[in-house]
Design a protein around this motif. Structure first.
Motif, PDB file in Angstrom:
ATOM      1  N   THR A  94       0.829  -1.209   0.000  1.00  0.00           N
ATOM      2  CA  THR A  94       0.000   0.000   0.000  1.00  0.00           C
ATOM      3  C   THR A  94       0.862   1.257   0.000  1.00  0.00           C
ATOM      4  O   THR A  94       0.563   2.231  -0.710  1.00  0.00           O
ATOM      5  CB  THR A  94      -0.958  -0.023   1.196  1.00  0.00           C
ATOM      6  OG1 THR A  94      -1.851  -1.130   1.031  1.00  0.00           O
ATOM      7  CG2 THR A  94      -1.753   1.256   1.307  1.00  0.00           C
ATOM      8  N   ILE A  95       1.933   1.254   0.761  1.00  0.00           N
ATOM      9  CA  ILE A  95       2.852   2.394   0.745  1.00  0.00           C
ATOM     10  C   ILE A  95       3.394   2.615  -0.666  1.00  0.00           C
ATOM     11  O   ILE A  95       3.430   3.741  -1.168  1.00  0.00           O
ATOM     12  CB  ILE A  95       4.003   2.188   1.750  1.00  0.00           C
ATOM     13  CG1 ILE A  95       3.474   2.280   3.186  1.00  0.00           C
ATOM     14  CG2 ILE A  95       5.117   3.206   1.525  1.00  0.00           C
ATOM     15  CD1 ILE A  95       4.505   1.934   4.246  1.00  0.00           C
ATOM     16  N   ALA A  96       3.796   1.525  -1.331  1.00  0.00           N
ATOM     17  CA  ALA A  96       4.333   1.637  -2.691  1.00  0.00           C
ATOM     18  C   ALA A  96       3.292   2.195  -3.652  1.00  0.00           C
ATOM     19  O   ALA A  96       3.594   3.049  -4.497  1.00  0.00           O
ATOM     20  CB  ALA A  96       4.833   0.279  -3.170  1.00  0.00           C
ATOM     21  N   ALA A  97       2.050   1.720  -3.531  1.00  0.00           N
ATOM     22  CA  ALA A  97       0.986   2.174  -4.437  1.00  0.00           C
ATOM     23  C   ALA A  97       0.646   3.637  -4.205  1.00  0.00           C
ATOM     24  O   ALA A  97       0.527   4.420  -5.161  1.00  0.00           O
ATOM     25  CB  ALA A  97      -0.252   1.300  -4.261  1.00  0.00           C
ATOM     26  N   VAL A  98       0.476   4.025  -2.939  1.00  0.00           N
ATOM     27  CA  VAL A  98       0.136   5.417  -2.632  1.00  0.00           C
ATOM     28  C   VAL A  98       1.279   6.342  -3.032  1.00  0.00           C
ATOM     29  O   VAL A  98       1.068   7.406  -3.632  1.00  0.00           O
ATOM     30  CB  VAL A  98      -0.204   5.575  -1.137  1.00  0.00           C
ATOM     31  CG1 VAL A  98      -0.385   7.049  -0.784  1.00  0.00           C
ATOM     32  CG2 VAL A  98      -1.453   4.783  -0.783  1.00  0.00           C
TER      33      VAL A  98
END
Length: 451
Positions: free
Chosen positions: A330-334
Motif C-alpha cells: 500500500t505504501i508503494a501504491a500510494v
C-alpha cells in the motif's frame, strides 16, 4: 508396468501445489499418500484414484510412516503433527525442493513482500521476447513442478516466504529479494522469522540482485558472488538506478548510461520504475539484450489487481490494487500514484482494510500525511486501523466495498485518484484478492459519471 521405488512419500495438504506434487511423484514411480485436514480438499478430484487418501484431519500415523513429507505452503511447519514427524527425524520439504532435485535447468528466483508478481511476469516476458524457451510460475500462476512439462531452458519462479521456509540450497542462477516489510507475522512470529525465511532464497546462489534502498534485501553471501543493485537513486558504475534531468525527466540508467525515460514505460509510478530496474539487472545476468528488454518495457501492461488503472469518472482516476495485501504494498501504491499527481492539483482517496495479519499500521502514517486526503475503511480490522491513523487523515467507515466506492466518490474532486489498496488480506469479506478486485471494478463501473 510402473515400478514403485523408495519409501512412502506423504503429501500434506492438497490445493493447486499439492495436486502437482502428487501427480509428479506418481509419474516418477514413487509410493504416494495424501493427508489433509479438510474433508473435501480442493483438487482431490485431480489426483489418481488409487492414491491412499486420509482427509478430515492430518493423519499422524500416516505422517510418521513416511520416508519424506512434502508440505504444501498453506500448511505451517509449526503444525503439531508436522513438528512430531520432524522430531522423529522424518524429512519435510516443499515442492520447490522437489523441483530443484528434478532439474539442472537454471532457476531465476524472485521474492519480496511486494511486487514479486509484477517482476516475475515482466522478466518472464523479457526472456520470452528475447527468444528464450522460458517457463514462469511457482507462487504465481502454474505450480513449480508443472513447469517441467514445457522442457524449458530457463525457469522463473515467484517464491513466497511459505515456500522458502521449506526450501534449502536452491542454487538459483539469479536470486532477488525485492523488498521486505511486515507481512505474515501471524505465521513467522516476528520480522526476524520472516526475514530469515525470505533469505533462504540465496542459499547457493550464483548471482545476486538486491534493492539498495532496502538494506534488509542485501544478503550475506561469499564476497566472490557477483552482485548488482537497483534503486531509486543515482547508480554507481554497472548498477541500476535513476538519473534526473534539469527539466524533471526521469531516466532509468545503468551507471551513467541513460536507458529509457520513466514516461516511456507503459506501467507508471515510481514503484514500477523500481520493478523495471530490478528486471534489467536480472536480465543482464541471464544474457538478455538490452535493446530487447527496453522494447518489452514499452509494451508491458502490468498485472490485473496490481495498481491497475480502471477508468476515469468526473475527472477522478480509479485504480485497483486489490493484490496490495500488506502495508508495504500500500505504501508503494500510494507513493507511486501520489507522485504522479501534479502538485497542488489532486490527492489520493484510499480504501483500506480487511484482515490485518498482525501488522503495525503506524508505518502508514507518513505516506498518508503526504498524499492522502481521506481514508475509507472496510473489514474486520477497520477499527484497529482507525485507532492508529485517525489523527493523520480523515476517516470514514463502510460496511461493504460498494459503499466504500460511493463514499470515495463523494470525498474526491477532479484530478484526485481513488485507490483500493487494502494493506490487508481479503478473506473476511471475499473469497480472495481477485474477488475483492472484481467487486471493486464492478462498483466503480456502476458509479454515475456526473457524480
Amino acid at each position: 508396468m510402473l515400478i514403485q521405488r523408495g519409501g512412502l512419500k506423504v503429501v500434506a495438504g492438497l490445493g493447486v501445489s499439492g495436486v502437482s506434487v502428487v501427480n509428479f511423484l506418481v509419474e516418477k514411480g514413487y509410493r504416494v499418500a495424501v493427508t489433509d485436514s479438510r474433508e473435501t480438499p480442493p483438487g482431490y478430484e485431480h489426483i489418481p484414484k488409487h492414491i491412499d487418501t486420509h482427509f478430515g484431519k492430518l493423519d499422524q500415523d500416516l505422517l510418521l510412516s513416511a520416508e519424506e513429507i512434502i508440505l504444501s505452503p498453506g500448511l505451517s511447519p509449526q503444525t503439531a503433527e508436522i513438528q512430531h514427524a520432524l522430531a522423529q527425524g522424518i524429512a519435510v520439504v516443499g515442492d520447490i525442493q522437489l523441483l530443484r532435485r528434478a532439474t539442472d535447468v537454471p532457476i531465476i528466483a524472485i521474492t519480496g513482500s511486494n511486487a514479486k508478481s509484477t517482476v516475475t511476469t515482466l522478466i518472464g516476458q523479457m526472456a520470452q521476447d528475447a527468444g528464450k524457451n522460458v517457463a514462469v510460475g511457482g507462487n504465481l500462476g502454474r505450480p513449480a513442478l508443472d513447469l517441467l512439462k514445457d522442457q524449458p531452458e530457463l525457469i522463473i519462479l515467484e517464491l513466497s516466504s511459505f515456500q522458502l521456509e521449506m526450501t534449502s540450497n536452491l542454487h538459483a542462477e539469479v536470486a532477488v529479494v525485492l523488498n521486505i516489510s511486515e507481512d505474515h507475522l501471524d505465521r513467522h512470529g516476528d520480522m526476524l522469522g520472516y526475514h530469515t525465511a525470505k533469505h533462504r532464497i540465496f542459499q547457493g546462489v550464483k548471482h545476486v540482485v538486491y534493492n539498495r534502498d532496502d538494506s534488509l534485501t542485501r544478503p550475506f553471501v561469499p564476497d566472490v558472488t557477483p552482485m548488482k543493485s537497483f534503486g531509486l537513486t543515482a547508480p554507481d558504475m554497472n548498477q541500476y538506478g535513476i538519473l534526473t534531468d534539469l527539466d524533471g525527466t526521469i531516466w532509468l540508467a545503468r551507471g551513467r548510461e541513460r536507458l529509457i525515460t520513466s514516461r516511456d514505460l507503459y506501467i507508471q509510478g515510481t514503484h514500477n520504475v523500481a520493478n523495471a530496474l530490478a528486471c534489467l539487472a536480472i536480465g543482464e545476468y541471464i544474457g538478455l539484450k538490452q535493446d530487447s528488454m527496453l522494447a518489452t518495457l514499452k509494451t508491458f501492461k502490468g498485472l490485473a489487481h496490481r495498481c491497475e488503472y480502471i477508468t476515469t469518472k468526473a475527472g477522478v482516476r480509479y485504480y485497483n490494487d486489490s493484490k496490495g495485501t500488506n502495508i508495504g504494498a500500500t505504501i508503494a501504491a500510494v507513493d507511486g500514484l501520489g507522485q504522479s499527481i501534479a502538485p497542488q492539483q489532486g490527492q489520493v482517496v484510499l480504501i483500506l482494510g480487511g484482515q490485518g495479519k498482525g501488522q503495525d499500521f503506524t508505518v502508514l502514517k507518513t505516506v498518508l500525511a503526504r498524499y492522502v486526503k481521506h481514508v475509507v475503511l472496510i473489514g474486520e480490522d477497520a477499527k484497529n486501523i482507525a485507532s492508529v491513523i485517525l489523527n493523520t487523515v480523515p476517516v470514514t467507515f463502510a460496511d461493504t466495498l460498494a459503499e466504500a466506492v460511493k463514499l470515495s466518490q463523494q470525498q474526491s474532486t477532479p484530478e484526485d485518484v481513488v485507490l483500493l489498496s487494502p494493506a490487508c488480506a481479503s478473506f473476511d469479506m471475499f473469497t480472495g484478492y481477485v474477488d475483492r478486485g472484481q467487486q471493486f471494478v464492478a462498483s466503480v463501473e456502476a458509479l454515475n459519471d456526473d457524480r
